[in-house]
Design an enzyme around this catalytic site. Structure first.
Site, PDB file in Angstrom:
ATOM      1  N   LEU A  73       0.865  -1.176   0.000  1.00  0.00           N
ATOM      2  CA  LEU A  73       0.000   0.000   0.000  1.00  0.00           C
ATOM      3  C   LEU A  73       0.896   1.219   0.000  1.00  0.00           C
ATOM      4  O   LEU A  73       1.990   1.203   0.575  1.00  0.00           O
ATOM      5  CB  LEU A  73      -0.889   0.027   1.255  1.00  0.00           C
ATOM      6  CG  LEU A  73      -1.974  -1.047   1.382  1.00  0.00           C
ATOM      7  CD1 LEU A  73      -2.744  -0.832   2.687  1.00  0.00           C
ATOM      8  CD2 LEU A  73      -2.917  -1.022   0.198  1.00  0.00           C
ATOM      9  N   ASP A  74       0.433   2.290  -0.642  1.00  0.00           N
ATOM     10  CA  ASP A  74       1.188   3.531  -0.625  1.00  0.00           C
ATOM     11  C   ASP A  74       1.466   3.958   0.816  1.00  0.00           C
ATOM     12  O   ASP A  74       0.690   3.659   1.739  1.00  0.00           O
ATOM     13  CB  ASP A  74       0.403   4.662  -1.315  1.00  0.00           C
ATOM     14  CG  ASP A  74       0.253   4.443  -2.809  1.00  0.00           C
ATOM     15  OD1 ASP A  74       0.976   3.595  -3.360  1.00  0.00           O
ATOM     16  OD2 ASP A  74      -0.597   5.127  -3.406  1.00  0.00           O
ATOM     17  N   HIS A  75       2.533   4.709   0.992  1.00  0.00           N
ATOM     18  CA  HIS A  75       2.912   5.261   2.297  1.00  0.00           C
ATOM     19  C   HIS A  75       1.726   5.954   2.976  1.00  0.00           C
ATOM     20  O   HIS A  75       1.488   5.774   4.176  1.00  0.00           O
ATOM     21  CB  HIS A  75       4.061   6.259   2.078  1.00  0.00           C
ATOM     22  CG  HIS A  75       4.497   6.994   3.302  1.00  0.00           C
ATOM     23  ND1 HIS A  75       5.386   6.459   4.215  1.00  0.00           N
ATOM     24  CD2 HIS A  75       4.178   8.233   3.768  1.00  0.00           C
ATOM     25  CE1 HIS A  75       5.590   7.327   5.186  1.00  0.00           C
ATOM     26  NE2 HIS A  75       4.867   8.412   4.948  1.00  0.00           N
TER      27      HIS A  75
END
Length: 268
Positions: A121-123
């Site tokens: 997942l994105d940051h």
């Protein structure tokens, strides 16, 4: 695909393998795997092979951050990644480095000392991440992901009103990309709308790009033009995930409640 040996093909394929020397060292240490098995320098790379490079577990450090565990058995786990934490990478403060602290040690012969996330997942995105506790399960789940056998559902708050449902097929960096969405609710002033999104393909930043290009960017998305309104961070959460357990065959359907900031922003 041009026929290449692994020692040539893997150069630059991963950030940690910038040279032929680094590839050979990773192979020697057993850190470069092909379809879950330790690789050999002279291996000819074939289409469909899954190549992965792993950290040296002997030198891996544990980041002692408490992360909610939604599901766990001896083969895999599902955890709730907080926003602002990178899934994996070269830094110390990553979700991957928290897993040994949060999960029970595996008892299987091929269990990892440090369990491995099978997707990212994105940051800035919060939500569910599947984690493999054994090498065989990592390969099986990786293939299931590639073949579209893992269903992922997100909820996002976007700017303005939207159609009741739709599909987005806009290519991303020249590659096919497909997202489906449906409206869950809008504020009475139509300032914000809660959407359920499902990425059929898995391009980088796919949901963020697709929402922005359709004219309703995700709130808090500084990169793609989202309104920086009340509340903190990106309003995107991977709230549900479904797949077949690769060992037991059981149907897994995990879900979590949305962060409280979603409810606060949706109040009229």
């Amino acid at each position: 695909m041009e026929r290449q040996r692994l020692s040539d093909y893997a150069v630059g394929l991963f950030d940690v393998l910038p040279s032929r020397k680094s590839v050979k060292k990773a192979i020697k240490l057993g850190l470069l795997t092909v379809d879950g098995a330790k690789a050999d320098t002279g291996l000819w790379v074939q289409p469909g092979m899954t190549l992965e490079v792993m950290k040296d577990e002997k030198s891996a450090k544990t980041y002692e951050l408490k992360v909610p565990v939604v599901f766990e058995d001896d083969y895999l786990a599902i955890v709730n990644k907080p926003a602002g934490l990178t899934t994996s990478g070269n830094s110390f403060k990553t979700l991957e480095n928290t897993l040994a602290f949060n999960l029970e040690p595996g008892n299987q012969p091929d269990a990892y000392q440090q369990p491995k996330p099978i997707h990212r997942l994105d940051h800035a995105t919060s939500g569910l991440v599947i984690v493999a506790k054994t090498k065989a399960v990592r390969v099986a789940l990786g293939k299931a992901l590639q073949e579209g056998q893992i269903s992922k559902f997100y909820k996002a708050i976007v700017s303005g009103d939207t159609p009741s449902h739709g599909e987005i097929h806009t290519p991303i960096e020249g590659q096919k990309a497909h997202t489906t969405y449906k409206k869950v609710k809008s504020r009475s002033d139509k300032l914000y709308t809660l959407l359920e999104l499902s990425p059929i393909t898995g391009r980088t930043h796919q949901l963020r790009i697709h929402c922005a290009e359709e004219g309703f960017p995700i709130v808090g998305d500084k990169l793609y033009g989202g309104v920086i309104g009340p509340g903190k961070g990106l309003f995107l959460c991977a709230y549900r995930i479904g797949f077949q357990h690769p060992v037991t065959g059981a149907a897994i359907d995990a879900h979590i409640d949305l962060p409280q900031k979603f409810n606060r922003l949706l109040k009229d």
